[in-house]
Motif scaffolding. Structure first.
Motif, PDB file in Angstrom:
ATOM      1  N   HIS A   1       0.806  -1.207   0.000  1.00  0.00           N
ATOM      2  CA  HIS A   1       0.000   0.000   0.000  1.00  0.00           C
ATOM      3  C   HIS A   1       0.847   1.268   0.000  1.00  0.00           C
ATOM      4  O   HIS A   1       0.323   2.358   0.199  1.00  0.00           O
TER       5      HIS A   1
ATOM      6  N   GLU B   1       0.227   9.713  -5.142  1.00  0.00           N
ATOM      7  CA  GLU B   1      -0.400   8.427  -5.470  1.00  0.00           C
ATOM      8  C   GLU B   1      -1.309   7.954  -4.346  1.00  0.00           C
ATOM      9  O   GLU B   1      -2.430   7.477  -4.584  1.00  0.00           O
TER      10      GLU B   1
ATOM     11  N   ARG C   1      -5.398   7.505  -4.434  1.00  0.00           N
ATOM     12  CA  ARG C   1      -6.040   6.249  -4.070  1.00  0.00           C
ATOM     13  C   ARG C   1      -7.135   6.482  -3.026  1.00  0.00           C
ATOM     14  O   ARG C   1      -8.207   5.873  -3.078  1.00  0.00           O
TER      15      ARG C   1
ATOM     16  N   SER D   1     -11.146   5.622  -3.531  1.00  0.00           N
ATOM     17  CA  SER D   1     -11.930   4.771  -2.634  1.00  0.00           C
ATOM     18  C   SER D   1     -13.204   5.476  -2.189  1.00  0.00           C
ATOM     19  O   SER D   1     -14.279   4.866  -2.103  1.00  0.00           O
TER      20      SER D   1
END
Length: 458
Positions: free
Chosen positions: A168, A174, A178, A182
């Motif tokens: 992760h 980045e 992410r 989500s």
């Protein structure tokens, strides 16, 4: 003429968990009336029978009715398929290195969905209707599918960090992208909220935690991350910043009422004050601290937080730390630790413990307007407890004491989530976990081989 209702849930006692004197904390021979996904009446059984004509009924004599339980910190994925496999005599660092992290790296989309589905089934059959996902999700859309299949509510997030390597890990931009993705995955869902979800500890740079906190604020959502379950985070932050973790994060402007910190066990007085001053909520997972030997009995500040108005929810954590997804068990342990820490049996009641699993837990998540108590207009998350079993004989006048000190999730018989019956007679109605057993076993073996060790070899 009687009004139509989709469902009436009756009980010898209805425990509303409401703080509103007009509603009352308890209704004997009571009923909760549900239309679609909302509660439309909380009243006596006689009044409900006179005013409403129901399509379906649950409960009745020998039943106790209460709000759906709230799990404030749960890894739905990552370790679930290694349940009761990670040796319990390994230190946390070794358990992570040998088992958890290799498992996370090996997780496919199919594994994420199956793991989350199994976790949510166990949770809901123990009365949990809302879960804060702790972030080990690699495939958010697949976990959202699991929420959909089981029919319960919760949060959705995907771990991120920018210090050290890992599945992760990544640059700040980045990780933030992410997080945003989500949240967008869950956008518009009526039961699942997207949250910013970092791993926390000392694996987030100052830039990342500040930008992540600002992202949560700007999108009107919340952020959760791990901090100080043991003494390691304090040592790391003091080396890097000269300050303890929560003091440092407060200085960055990253804390506020939108933050839910998981654990916050090994903190000092200044950090307690930071949590209170900034209205930061805490997810307390007492079984994890005991199983991992994290010396919670020597550093348990959560009672002090509560005494001064802090917000706390109970969590069950992950398979390498908790195993059982049962908030009633967590409530019992929290109550016992509190009494023992303060050296006073009067310091904490069963009612307060159950409150952490319901309305007070909802406050910690900023959701007390929607869940946590049985009140008109709230989401119809309702649990029926079978009070006819051995732990209920003879029948206690105060079911709260019995729920916390004698019973556990195995007494749950029926569960309604957002107005839908998802557990009936102790079995999940939406997904049959037995149909998933063979696939789960095969994925378990795959993960064991990926972790490079067979449990018999440990």
């Amino acid at each position: 003429m009687n009004r139509h209702a989709d469902l009436v849930v009756r009980g010898d006692v209805v425990m509303t968990m409401s703080d509103d004197p007009a509603v009352g904390d308890r209704i004997d021979d009571g009923a909760v009336v549900i239309q679609r996904d909302r509660i439309v009446a909380v009243t006596t059984a006689d009044d409900a029978a006179q005013r409403f004509r129901a399509t379906d009924q649950l409960g009745g004599p020998g039943s106790i009715v209460m709000p759906g339980l709230i799990n404030g910190h749960q890894h739905l994925t990552g370790d679930r398929l290694l349940r009761s496999t990670i040796p319990d005599d390994l230190g946390l660092d070794l358990a992570l290195e040998r088992w958890a992290l290799p498992s996370h790296a090996a997780h496919t989309g199919d594994m994420d969905e199956l793991s989350a589905t199994l976790s949510l089934i166990e949770g809901v059959t123990n009365g949990i209707t809302f879960t804060v996902e702790a972030g080990t999700v690699a495939h958010p859309a697949r976990v959202l599918d699991a929420y959909e299949a089981v029919g319960v509510g919760g949060t959705l997030g995907s771990w991120g960090w920018d210090v050290a390597d890992g599945v992760h890990a990544g640059p700040v931009d980045e990780v933030i992208d992410r997080q945003r993705a989500s949240i967008e995955t869950a956008a518009g869902h009526d039961r699942v909220e997207g949250w910013v979800t970092l791993v926390g500890h000392d694996l987030m740079s100052d830039e990342l935690v500040v930008r992540a906190s600002e992202l949560a604020r700007s999108l009107g959502t919340r952020i959760t991350f791990h901090m100080s379950p043991s003494t390691g985070d304090a040592r790391s932050y003091r080396r890097r910043t000269g300050r303890r973790p929560l003091v440092h994060l407060a200085g960055l402007g990253a804390l506020g009422e939108h933050v839910l910190v998981a654990h916050a066990v090994h903190i000092d007085d200044a950090e307690v004050d930071v949590l209170l001053d900034h209205d930061v909520a805490v997810a307390s997972c007492p079984w994890a601290y005991l199983r991992l030997g994290q010396q919670v009995t020597g550093s348990f500040h959560h009672p002090r937080l509560l005494r001064h108005g802090g917000r706390i929810a109970l969590g069950c954590d992950s398979e390498n730390a908790g195993d059982a997804i049962d908030v009633l068990l967590a409530a019992r342990l929290f109550a016992g630790l509190t009494k023992d820490t303060l050296g006073a049996p009067s310091a904490f009641s069963a009612r307060r413990a159950l409150g952490l699993a319901t309305i007070d837990g909802a406050r910690a998540l900023g959701l007390d307007h929607e869940i946590g108590s049985l009140e008109v207009g709230k989401r119809a998350d309702v649990v029926v407890v079978d009070a006819t079993g051995p732990v209920w004989t003879p029948h206690a006048d105060d079911p709260t004491t019995a729920l916390v000190w004698a019973a556990d999730g195995r007494s749950v018989r029926d569960v309604v989530a957002s107005g839908r019956v998802v557990v009936r007679d102790g079995a999940c109605e939406t997904v049959d976990h037995r149909s998933l057993a063979a696939e789960a076993h095969q994925m378990h073996l795959t993960l064991v081989s990926k972790c490079g060790a067979h449990p018999r070899d440990q």
